[in-house]
Each structure stands twice: as structure tokens, then as C-alpha cells.
Scaffold this active site. Sequence first.
Site, PDB file in Angstrom:
ATOM      1  N   ARG A  68       0.387  -1.778  14.931  1.00 35.31           N
ATOM      2  CA  ARG A  68       0.474  -1.464  16.354  1.00 35.31           C
ATOM      3  C   ARG A  68      -0.776  -0.694  16.753  1.00 35.31           C
ATOM      4  O   ARG A  68      -1.215   0.205  16.020  1.00 35.31           O
ATOM      5  CB  ARG A  68       1.686  -0.572  16.656  1.00 35.31           C
ATOM      6  CG  ARG A  68       3.024  -1.151  16.307  1.00 35.31           C
ATOM      7  CD  ARG A  68       3.443  -2.298  17.182  1.00 35.31           C
ATOM      8  NE  ARG A  68       3.483  -1.979  18.602  1.00 35.31           N
ATOM      9  CZ  ARG A  68       3.629  -2.906  19.556  1.00 35.31           C
ATOM     10  NH1 ARG A  68       3.734  -4.182  19.237  1.00 35.31           N
ATOM     11  NH2 ARG A  68       3.671  -2.558  20.825  1.00 35.31           N
ATOM     12  N   ASN A  89       0.832  -1.212   0.000  1.00 30.89           N
ATOM     13  CA  ASN A  89       0.000   0.000   0.000  1.00 30.89           C
ATOM     14  C   ASN A  89       0.867   1.263   0.000  1.00 30.89           C
ATOM     15  O   ASN A  89       0.520   2.255  -0.648  1.00 30.89           O
ATOM     16  CB  ASN A  89      -0.974  -0.006   1.175  1.00 30.89           C
ATOM     17  CG  ASN A  89      -2.198  -0.849   0.877  1.00 30.89           C
ATOM     18  OD1 ASN A  89      -3.031  -0.468   0.051  1.00 30.89           O
ATOM     19  ND2 ASN A  89      -2.289  -2.012   1.499  1.00 30.89           N
ATOM     20  N   HIS A  95      -7.897  -0.893   5.888  1.00 30.46           N
ATOM     21  CA  HIS A  95      -8.150  -2.218   6.458  1.00 30.46           C
ATOM     22  C   HIS A  95      -8.844  -3.065   5.393  1.00 30.46           C
ATOM     23  O   HIS A  95      -9.738  -2.571   4.689  1.00 30.46           O
ATOM     24  CB  HIS A  95      -9.020  -2.102   7.712  1.00 30.46           C
ATOM     25  CG  HIS A  95      -9.300  -3.438   8.334  1.00 30.46           C
ATOM     26  ND1 HIS A  95      -8.324  -4.133   9.025  1.00 30.46           N
ATOM     27  CD2 HIS A  95     -10.408  -4.211   8.328  1.00 30.46           C
ATOM     28  CE1 HIS A  95      -8.843  -5.295   9.417  1.00 30.46           C
ATOM     29  NE2 HIS A  95     -10.099  -5.365   9.016  1.00 30.46           N
ATOM     30  N   ASP A 143      -9.144  -0.278  13.898  1.00 32.58           N
ATOM     31  CA  ASP A 143      -9.905  -0.374  12.653  1.00 32.58           C
ATOM     32  C   ASP A 143     -11.295   0.262  12.781  1.00 32.58           C
ATOM     33  O   ASP A 143     -12.289  -0.243  12.245  1.00 32.58           O
ATOM     34  CB  ASP A 143     -10.028  -1.842  12.199  1.00 32.58           C
ATOM     35  CG  ASP A 143      -8.660  -2.455  11.903  1.00 32.58           C
ATOM     36  OD1 ASP A 143      -7.786  -1.737  11.412  1.00 32.58           O
ATOM     37  OD2 ASP A 143      -8.474  -3.643  12.191  1.00 32.58           O
ATOM     38  N   ARG A 160       3.581   1.616  25.554  1.00 30.12           N
ATOM     39  CA  ARG A 160       2.979   2.179  24.328  1.00 30.12           C
ATOM     40  C   ARG A 160       3.065   3.699  24.307  1.00 30.12           C
ATOM     41  O   ARG A 160       3.290   4.311  23.252  1.00 30.12           O
ATOM     42  CB  ARG A 160       1.508   1.755  24.225  1.00 30.12           C
ATOM     43  CG  ARG A 160       1.327   0.308  23.856  1.00 30.12           C
ATOM     44  CD  ARG A 160      -0.146  -0.023  23.616  1.00 30.12           C
ATOM     45  NE  ARG A 160      -0.323  -1.453  23.464  1.00 30.12           N
ATOM     46  CZ  ARG A 160      -0.123  -2.129  22.329  1.00 30.12           C
ATOM     47  NH1 ARG A 160       0.244  -1.494  21.240  1.00 30.12           N
ATOM     48  NH2 ARG A 160      -0.294  -3.430  22.292  1.00 30.12           N
ATOM     49  N   GLU A 205      -7.308  -2.418  -2.687  1.00 31.78           N
ATOM     50  CA  GLU A 205      -6.668  -1.514  -1.722  1.00 31.78           C
ATOM     51  C   GLU A 205      -5.752  -0.526  -2.429  1.00 31.78           C
ATOM     52  O   GLU A 205      -5.710   0.663  -2.107  1.00 31.78           O
ATOM     53  CB  GLU A 205      -5.854  -2.310  -0.699  1.00 31.78           C
ATOM     54  CG  GLU A 205      -6.690  -3.152   0.245  1.00 31.78           C
ATOM     55  CD  GLU A 205      -5.833  -3.839   1.303  1.00 31.78           C
ATOM     56  OE1 GLU A 205      -5.032  -3.155   1.968  1.00 31.78           O
ATOM     57  OE2 GLU A 205      -5.959  -5.070   1.464  1.00 31.78           O
TER      58      GLU A 205
HETATM   59  C1  GAR Z   1      -3.047  -4.646   3.981  1.00 33.97           C
HETATM   60  O1  GAR Z   1      -3.923  -5.630   3.489  1.00 33.97           O
HETATM   61  C2  GAR Z   1      -3.766  -3.723   4.939  1.00 33.97           C
HETATM   62  O2  GAR Z   1      -5.097  -3.450   4.557  1.00 33.97           O
HETATM   63  C3  GAR Z   1      -3.718  -4.518   6.212  1.00 33.97           C
HETATM   64  O3  GAR Z   1      -2.407  -5.037   6.234  1.00 33.97           O
HETATM   65  C4  GAR Z   1      -1.993  -5.270   4.892  1.00 33.97           C
HETATM   66  C5  GAR Z   1      -0.642  -4.607   4.710  1.00 33.97           C
HETATM   67  O4  GAR Z   1      -0.106  -4.916   3.449  1.00 33.97           O
HETATM   68  N1  GAR Z   1      -4.001  -3.707   7.362  1.00 33.97           N
HETATM   69  C6  GAR Z   1      -4.687  -4.141   8.422  1.00 33.97           C
HETATM   70  O5  GAR Z   1      -5.073  -5.284   8.543  1.00 33.97           O
HETATM   71  C7  GAR Z   1      -4.951  -3.081   9.480  1.00 33.97           C
HETATM   72  N2  GAR Z   1      -5.809  -3.596  10.498  1.00 33.97           N
HETATM   73  P1  GAR Z   1       1.003  -3.985   2.821  1.00 33.97           P
HETATM   74  O6  GAR Z   1       2.120  -3.882   3.860  1.00 33.97           O
HETATM   75  O7  GAR Z   1       1.460  -4.735   1.588  1.00 33.97           O
HETATM   76  O8  GAR Z   1       0.390  -2.669   2.500  1.00 33.97           O
END
Ligand code: GAR
Length: 217
Positions: free
Chosen positions: A93, A16, A111, A147, A67, A176
Site C-alpha cells: 500500500r 521476509n 524492495h 520505493d 488513505r 532479501e
Molecule cells: C518481496 O520480494 C519484497 O521485496 C517485495 O514484495 C515481496 C514480498 O514477499 N516488495 C516490494 O515489491 C515493495 N515495493 P514476502 O511477502 O514473501 O516477503
Amino acid sequence: MAHRRVAVLISGRGSNLQALIDAALDPGYPAEIVNVISNEPAAAGLERARKAGLATEIVNHRNFADRAAFDAALDARLRAAGADLVCLAGFMRLLTPGFVAGWRDRMLNIHPSLLPAFPGLDTHARALAAGVRFAGCTVHFVRPTMDDGPIIAQAAVPVLPHDTADSLAARVLEAEHRLYPWALRLAATGRATVVGERVVVDGAKVAAGALINPPPD
Ligand code: GAR
């Protein structure tokens, strides 16, 4: 309008992030990436950022007592970079309410589900187990709950009969990569604003058709 300065937070692969990097190559895109920060030193996304000539930083959460201390360090890096907006792109995180409040309506997350369904981990397996006909992805402004937050944009993706969690994830991931640059564009140009915890999009086209899956005979 001047380009908005965007910091991207990652934990892993960074596909992303790559979609945002590619979008921002267009001089007409309203955002520029000023910093890429990873909490994981080995995140593959860091290499993508370096290849694109972007500034990178590692803020390893393991080096902080709690945190709040980690988030304070993150916040300091974001302020030092002069970020206007923050994009979470596979940043895994949980963030403290204080940190989130400091970036209210200026921090986006993607997400891989049609939120509020299936927040958290193992999203695709849970969607398949529930038998939904559509999966998808959501970009939203970040609130302290994981989320959760006002939805800027969503893409719906059909679930196909022989899908596995992996095949569904791959189909959603393509969506995405189209959705995140679009949603960031809306936020960066000020077209997406939060009114009463919902996002109003200024000048949005109206798409009134139904996406039916399985398609009618
Ligand atoms: C993506 O699918 C994103 O939507 C998800 O992690 C992946 C990261 O992929 N995020 C979540 O699940 C957030 N709760 P990437 O590092 O290739 O972008």
C-alpha cells in the site's frame, strides 16, 4: 542496548517477515517483533506470525474511506504496540506523507531491485527487459515516494542467461532474506543513521572488490 520494538507490516506471503522472525529468535539480536499487521485478511504471513506466537492484527484498507483514514488506523495500532521501528515486508500500500513523516527514519522497506532502478511492480520482468547484468535488493528508510528513500543496505545478484522473472525473483528473494535482518540490525543498533538523506553506517567493513557478471574468462 535494550531490544528495539519492531512492528512488521505485510500484505501477503510473508517470507521476509519469516526471515525477521528467525533472526529475532537469537537473544543477541537487537530487535524484537511486537506486532504483525496485515491489510489483507488472508495474507499467508499472518499464519507465520501466529505460529511464532506473535501478536497479529488485520487493518483492512477496504474498510476505510480514504488513505488518510487507513493510515491513521495503522498509526494508532503501531503506537499502541509501542513500536520503535516499523518494517514494511511486502506491504503493498502507498502510505500518505503525513504517516511517513511520523515514522521518519524509523520505518524500513525492502524492495527487490537495486534502487533507484526498477521501483514499483513487475520489477524482475523490467530488469530482464532492460538486460541488466545484476539485479538485487535494497533496504531503505521510507519516504513518501514509493520505493524511495535513504539506502541502508543492498545485495547484488547476477542475472543468468536463461533467467525468467520467476527464477530471478527466487534468486533475489534468497538475498532479501539475508539482507533484511542485517539492515534491521544496523537500524536497531543505531549504526545506520541518515545524514543529508544518505545513510551513514558506523563501523562498516570495507568491501572494495568488484562483482563482475558475466565473470571474465
Ligand atoms: C518481496 O520480494 C519484497 O521485496 C517485495 O514484495 C515481496 C514480498 O514477499 N516488495 C516490494 O515489491 C515493495 N515495493 P514476502 O511477502 O514473501 O516477503
